[in-house]
Design an enzyme around this catalytic site. Structure first.
Site, PDB file in Angstrom:
ATOM      1  N   HIS A 271       1.314  -9.062   4.280  1.00 36.76           N
ATOM      2  CA  HIS A 271      -0.073  -8.125   4.979  1.00 36.76           C
ATOM      3  C   HIS A 271      -0.700  -8.467   3.250  1.00 36.76           C
ATOM      4  O   HIS A 271      -0.196  -7.291   2.510  1.00 36.76           O
ATOM      5  CB  HIS A 271       0.287  -6.870   5.063  1.00 36.76           C
ATOM      6  CG  HIS A 271      -0.778  -6.330   5.185  1.00 36.76           C
ATOM      7  ND1 HIS A 271      -0.824  -5.552   6.778  1.00 36.76           N
ATOM      8  CD2 HIS A 271      -1.878  -5.596   4.611  1.00 36.76           C
ATOM      9  CE1 HIS A 271      -1.806  -4.863   6.673  1.00 36.76           C
ATOM     10  NE2 HIS A 271      -2.860  -4.701   5.703  1.00 36.76           N
TER      11      HIS A 271
ATOM     12  N   HIS B 193      -1.771  -4.931 -13.310  1.00 37.62           N
ATOM     13  CA  HIS B 193      -1.100  -4.848 -13.828  1.00 37.62           C
ATOM     14  C   HIS B 193      -2.678  -5.515 -15.166  1.00 37.62           C
ATOM     15  O   HIS B 193      -1.705  -5.800 -16.275  1.00 37.62           O
ATOM     16  CB  HIS B 193       0.165  -5.546 -14.106  1.00 37.62           C
ATOM     17  CG  HIS B 193       1.259  -4.430 -13.300  1.00 37.62           C
ATOM     18  ND1 HIS B 193       2.073  -5.093 -12.738  1.00 37.62           N
ATOM     19  CD2 HIS B 193       1.039  -3.471 -12.908  1.00 37.62           C
ATOM     20  CE1 HIS B 193       3.171  -4.056 -12.293  1.00 37.62           C
ATOM     21  NE2 HIS B 193       1.926  -2.871 -12.166  1.00 37.62           N
TER      22      HIS B 193
ATOM     23  N   ARG C 266       3.671   0.502  13.448  1.00 40.98           N
ATOM     24  CA  ARG C 266       3.299  -0.240  12.205  1.00 40.98           C
ATOM     25  C   ARG C 266       3.406  -0.686  10.626  1.00 40.98           C
ATOM     26  O   ARG C 266       2.932  -0.573  10.642  1.00 40.98           O
ATOM     27  CB  ARG C 266       1.881  -1.614  12.966  1.00 40.98           C
ATOM     28  CG  ARG C 266       1.630  -2.906  12.192  1.00 40.98           C
ATOM     29  CD  ARG C 266       0.326  -3.541  13.056  1.00 40.98           C
ATOM     30  NE  ARG C 266      -0.111  -4.606  12.251  1.00 40.98           N
ATOM     31  CZ  ARG C 266      -1.152  -4.210  11.766  1.00 40.98           C
ATOM     32  NH1 ARG C 266      -1.880  -3.599  11.076  1.00 40.98           N
ATOM     33  NH2 ARG C 266      -1.193  -5.620  10.786  1.00 40.98           N
TER      34      ARG C 266
ATOM     35  N   TYR D  75     -12.911  -2.017  12.300  1.00 39.23           N
ATOM     36  CA  TYR D  75     -13.493  -0.510  12.047  1.00 39.23           C
ATOM     37  C   TYR D  75     -15.499  -0.304  12.136  1.00 39.23           C
ATOM     38  O   TYR D  75     -15.163   0.613  12.187  1.00 39.23           O
ATOM     39  CB  TYR D  75     -13.373  -0.451  10.181  1.00 39.23           C
ATOM     40  CG  TYR D  75     -11.924  -0.984  10.200  1.00 39.23           C
ATOM     41  CD1 TYR D  75     -10.939   0.482   9.782  1.00 39.23           C
ATOM     42  CD2 TYR D  75     -11.195  -1.955   9.741  1.00 39.23           C
ATOM     43  CE1 TYR D  75      -9.995   0.703   9.578  1.00 39.23           C
ATOM     44  CE2 TYR D  75      -9.890  -1.356   9.340  1.00 39.23           C
ATOM     45  CZ  TYR D  75      -8.814  -0.464   9.503  1.00 39.23           C
ATOM     46  OH  TYR D  75      -7.635  -0.313   9.451  1.00 39.23           O
TER      47      TYR D  75
ATOM     48  N   ASN E  86      -7.726  -5.780  14.419  1.00 39.17           N
ATOM     49  CA  ASN E  86      -8.213  -4.837  13.368  1.00 39.17           C
ATOM     50  C   ASN E  86      -9.653  -4.330  13.312  1.00 39.17           C
ATOM     51  O   ASN E  86     -10.123  -5.822  12.587  1.00 39.17           O
ATOM     52  CB  ASN E  86      -8.099  -5.499  12.090  1.00 39.17           C
ATOM     53  CG  ASN E  86      -6.289  -5.278  11.612  1.00 39.17           C
ATOM     54  OD1 ASN E  86      -5.574  -4.897  12.800  1.00 39.17           O
ATOM     55  ND2 ASN E  86      -5.936  -5.426  10.614  1.00 39.17           N
TER      56      ASN E  86
ATOM     57  N   GLU F 201      -5.124  -1.939  14.293  1.00 39.48           N
ATOM     58  CA  GLU F 201      -5.891  -1.208  13.164  1.00 39.48           C
ATOM     59  C   GLU F 201      -7.564  -0.494  13.724  1.00 39.48           C
ATOM     60  O   GLU F 201      -7.910  -1.329  13.933  1.00 39.48           O
ATOM     61  CB  GLU F 201      -5.895  -1.508  11.793  1.00 39.48           C
ATOM     62  CG  GLU F 201      -4.981  -2.151  10.663  1.00 39.48           C
ATOM     63  CD  GLU F 201      -5.241  -2.770   9.590  1.00 39.48           C
ATOM     64  OE1 GLU F 201      -5.697  -2.696   9.076  1.00 39.48           O
ATOM     65  OE2 GLU F 201      -4.270  -3.873   9.209  1.00 39.48           O
TER      66      GLU F 201
ATOM     67  N   ASN G 263      -1.894 -10.968   8.655  1.00 37.70           N
ATOM     68  CA  ASN G 263      -2.790  -9.387   8.717  1.00 37.70           C
ATOM     69  C   ASN G 263      -3.449  -9.889   8.218  1.00 37.70           C
ATOM     70  O   ASN G 263      -4.018 -10.413   6.546  1.00 37.70           O
ATOM     71  CB  ASN G 263      -2.404  -8.236   7.800  1.00 37.70           C
ATOM     72  CG  ASN G 263      -3.007  -7.225   8.226  1.00 37.70           C
ATOM     73  OD1 ASN G 263      -3.066  -6.045   9.256  1.00 37.70           O
ATOM     74  ND2 ASN G 263      -4.043  -6.917   7.384  1.00 37.70           N
ATOM     75  N   GLU G 264      -4.864 -10.087   8.880  1.00 33.71           N
ATOM     76  CA  GLU G 264      -6.267 -10.391   9.246  1.00 33.71           C
ATOM     77  C   GLU G 264      -6.397 -11.166   7.741  1.00 33.71           C
ATOM     78  O   GLU G 264      -6.987 -11.908   6.837  1.00 33.71           O
ATOM     79  CB  GLU G 264      -7.334  -8.954   8.414  1.00 33.71           C
ATOM     80  CG  GLU G 264      -6.724  -8.201   8.734  1.00 33.71           C
ATOM     81  CD  GLU G 264      -8.015  -6.714   8.191  1.00 33.71           C
ATOM     82  OE1 GLU G 264      -8.058  -7.038   7.317  1.00 33.71           O
ATOM     83  OE2 GLU G 264      -8.439  -5.670   8.703  1.00 33.71           O
TER      84      GLU G 264
ATOM     85  N   ASP H 186       2.720   0.233  -7.628  1.00 36.50           N
ATOM     86  CA  ASP H 186       3.388   0.826  -8.559  1.00 36.50           C
ATOM     87  C   ASP H 186       4.924   1.810  -8.362  1.00 36.50           C
ATOM     88  O   ASP H 186       5.552   1.096  -7.890  1.00 36.50           O
ATOM     89  CB  ASP H 186       3.618   0.772 -10.198  1.00 36.50           C
ATOM     90  CG  ASP H 186       3.240   0.055 -11.226  1.00 36.50           C
ATOM     91  OD1 ASP H 186       2.845  -0.986  -9.927  1.00 36.50           O
ATOM     92  OD2 ASP H 186       2.907  -0.084 -12.471  1.00 36.50           O
TER      93      ASP H 186
ATOM     94  N   GLN I  75       0.677  -0.898  -0.042  1.00 28.91           N
ATOM     95  CA  GLN I  75       0.269   0.164  -0.102  1.00 28.91           C
ATOM     96  C   GLN I  75       0.615   1.193  -0.242  1.00 28.91           C
ATOM     97  O   GLN I  75       0.423   2.425   0.067  1.00 28.91           O
ATOM     98  CB  GLN I  75      -0.687   0.114   0.819  1.00 28.91           C
ATOM     99  CG  GLN I  75      -1.783  -1.075   0.825  1.00 28.91           C
ATOM    100  CD  GLN I  75      -2.822  -1.018   2.699  1.00 28.91           C
ATOM    101  OE1 GLN I  75      -2.491  -1.539   3.266  1.00 28.91           O
ATOM    102  NE2 GLN I  75      -3.951  -0.967   1.997  1.00 28.91           N
TER     103      GLN I  75
END
Ligand SMILES: *[C@@H]1O[C@H](CO)[C@@H](O)[C@H](O)[C@H]1NC(C)=O
Length: 507
Positions: free
Chosen positions: A143, A60, A98, A330, A328, A400, A187-188, A73, A40
């Protein structure tokens, strides 16, 4: 995510508001930080010997699956701008940062036969720069950016992934474990397995729910546990670090009292799948899930359950294989069981058909840019309370928590979200929840998977028109900084954002 907008308002028999404290002391001992993930933010997708990951392949491909055909990219160009990233951590006065490692940057063949020195140097530089200023690295091994080569061999559905992952983890512990004391394996796992292998919403877009997601769930838990034990047996004495996992757990509230069982089943399917095997007394997948998937599978004509079984040895291996529970979190949803739920409601077989409940957002709940991200702080409180009571009060790291906006520096909605969620978290802490760390997602705007750069989660805004990817503090960055500096949550604090955000003495 399936959203049903219903006309009526939810029953209010649940705890529907948390205690709002206008000014509140934050207990000592809770560490504060921010998080990002390699794909990310890093960019440099093919530089200095890095090989292709599943996100390189996906972004891509044609037709482009990501909003606005965005790719990672270049992303935030953190591969070249890590010094600025660390400067921002210092501006905020954080205890930790993190971030995650890119497997294909460290091991371009996917395997330990060739270590990419340039990739290792990047992470050494980042870690050393942070430690210079006493900012602890909290490092996620995985991740979501699996080497494409391993995907071509089935990725997380191939049981050999357990060896592939532990070999990679061994290299990482050897390279960085002298300085990194906080590790997250995966992660997750729920998003990796359900969104990536079950549904078509994260790489590799397998879209084979009811089979591939369950195969992934088993393999990822075994890979996690073997990595944990490897660290404990071979590294922890010398390196003295701690190892856990970051599991996504939103809150699922019963729409009314009679839906309590349905809501509990939603929790068990959605996160019990990953929390129960590690943190419950008996281990293994949740009983309701094992029974349900087995029964449905036989009804459907299968000779065995589509949910793979753990051997008794695997149950023991996984049980307790975490020093802490990373969460995590939300948002929340309301749950009910619809008597008229048929095989047309969800594809069959599928994860959601197996779970067999309906969910929706209360129409009064506010959201920001992401329609799924409703502001429901009491759901965070309910989650933390449930984890405390069901799993014998494990040490919790909030790995998160955060809110999305459009671009712009005046992000009062994000500030409001953070204040209310941290307030709710402190309510749970007051009642005994053992929360050791809180992580804001995210340090800065970044590539939000299939949403590309349209959804902004950053305390810092990133200018994607600018080749330098200039980062600028949002109002929320000032507020987060002041909260950590004073160790006080204050709903009325208004920062002067005409002044630059600067590094305080000692950071
Ligand atoms: C995913 O699979 C379902 C059921 O087989 C199918 O209806 C749907 O079109 C697929 N979606 C994508 C994006 O491939």
């Amino acid at each position: 995510m399936r959203v049903l907008f219903l006309a009526w308002v939810a029953f209010a028999d649940c705890k529907s508001s948390v205690n709002r404290h206008e000014i509140r002391k934050i207990p000592d001992g809770i560490l504060f930080g921010t998080a990002t993930a390699s794909y990310q933010v890093e960019g440099a997708w093919n530089e200095d010997g890095k090989s292709e990951s599943i996100w390189d392949r996906l972004t891509h491909s044609t037709p482009c699956p990501v909003k606005n055909c965005d790719t990672g990219d270049i992303a935030d160009d953190s591969y070249h701008q890590y010094e600025r990233d660390v400067e921002m951590l210092r501006e905020l006065g954080l205890d930790f940062y993190r971030f995650s490692l890119s497997w294909t940057r460290i091991l371009p063949t996917s395997f330990p036969d060739k270590i990419n020195e340039k990739g290792v140097e990047y992470y050494n530089n980042l870690i050393d720069e942070m430690l210079k200023y006493n900012i602890q690295p909290m490092v996620t091994l995985y991740h979501w950016d699996l080497p494409q080569k391993l995907q071509d061999m089935g990725g997380w559905t191939n049981p050999h992934v357990v060896d592939w992952f532990t070999d990679y983890a061994r290299i990482v512990f050897e390279l960085f474990g002298d300085r990194v004391k906080y590790w997250f394996t995966i992660n997750e796992p729920r998003e990796v397995c359900y969104e990536g292998y079950g549904g078509p919403s994260l790489a590799p877009l397998y879209n084979m729910t009811g089979y591939a997601d369950y195969m992934c769930a088993k393999n990822i838990l075994v890979a996690h546990a073997k990595t944990y034990h490897m660290y404990k047996n071979e590294f922890s004495k010398i390196q003295g670090g701690t190892v856990g996992i970051a599991i996504s757990a939103n809150w699922f509230e019963a729409e009314s009292e009679k839906e309590a069982e349905a809501a509990e089943e939603a929790r068990q399917f959605e996160w019990g799948t990953y929390i129960n095997p590690i943190f419950s007394k008996n281990g293994d997948f949740p009983a309701v899930m094992k029974e349900r998937v087995a029964a449905k599978s036989f009804e459907q004509g299968f000779f065995r359950s589509r949910l793979p079984e753990f051997s008794p040895e695997e149950v023991e291996l996984i049980k307790g294989s975490s020093d802490f529970l990373g969460i995590n979190h939300y948002t929340s949803k309301l749950i009910y069981r619809n008597a008229s739920l048929t095989s047309d409601t969800y594809p069959s077989p599928s994860f959601y058909d197996d779970m067999g409940v309906m969910s929706y957002y209360d129409s009064t709940w506010e959201s920001g840019v992401s329609s799924w991200l409703k502001i429901v702080p009491w759901g965070f409180y309910n989650l933390l309370t449930k984890l405390r009571t069901d799993y014998d009060n494990p040490p919790i790291y909030i790995t998160e928590n955060g809110f999305s906006t459009y671009e712009g520096l005046e992000d009062d909605s994000r500030i409001s979200y953070y204040r209310q969620y941290i307030d709710a978290m402190l309510d749970a802490v007051d009642e005994g929840s053992d929360v050791r760390a809180y992580t804001a997602w995210s340090l800065m705007d970044n590539f939000e998977w299939l949403q590309g750069y349209a959804n902004r989660f950053g305390l810092y805004e990133v200018d994607y028109e600018d080749p330098k990817r200039t980062r600028t503090a949002r109002k929320s960055a000032y507020v987060y900084k002041e909260m950590l500096r004073t160790r006080q949550l204050d709903y009325h604090y208004e920062p002067d954002t005409t002044l630059p955000i600067t590094i305080d003495e000692g950071h």
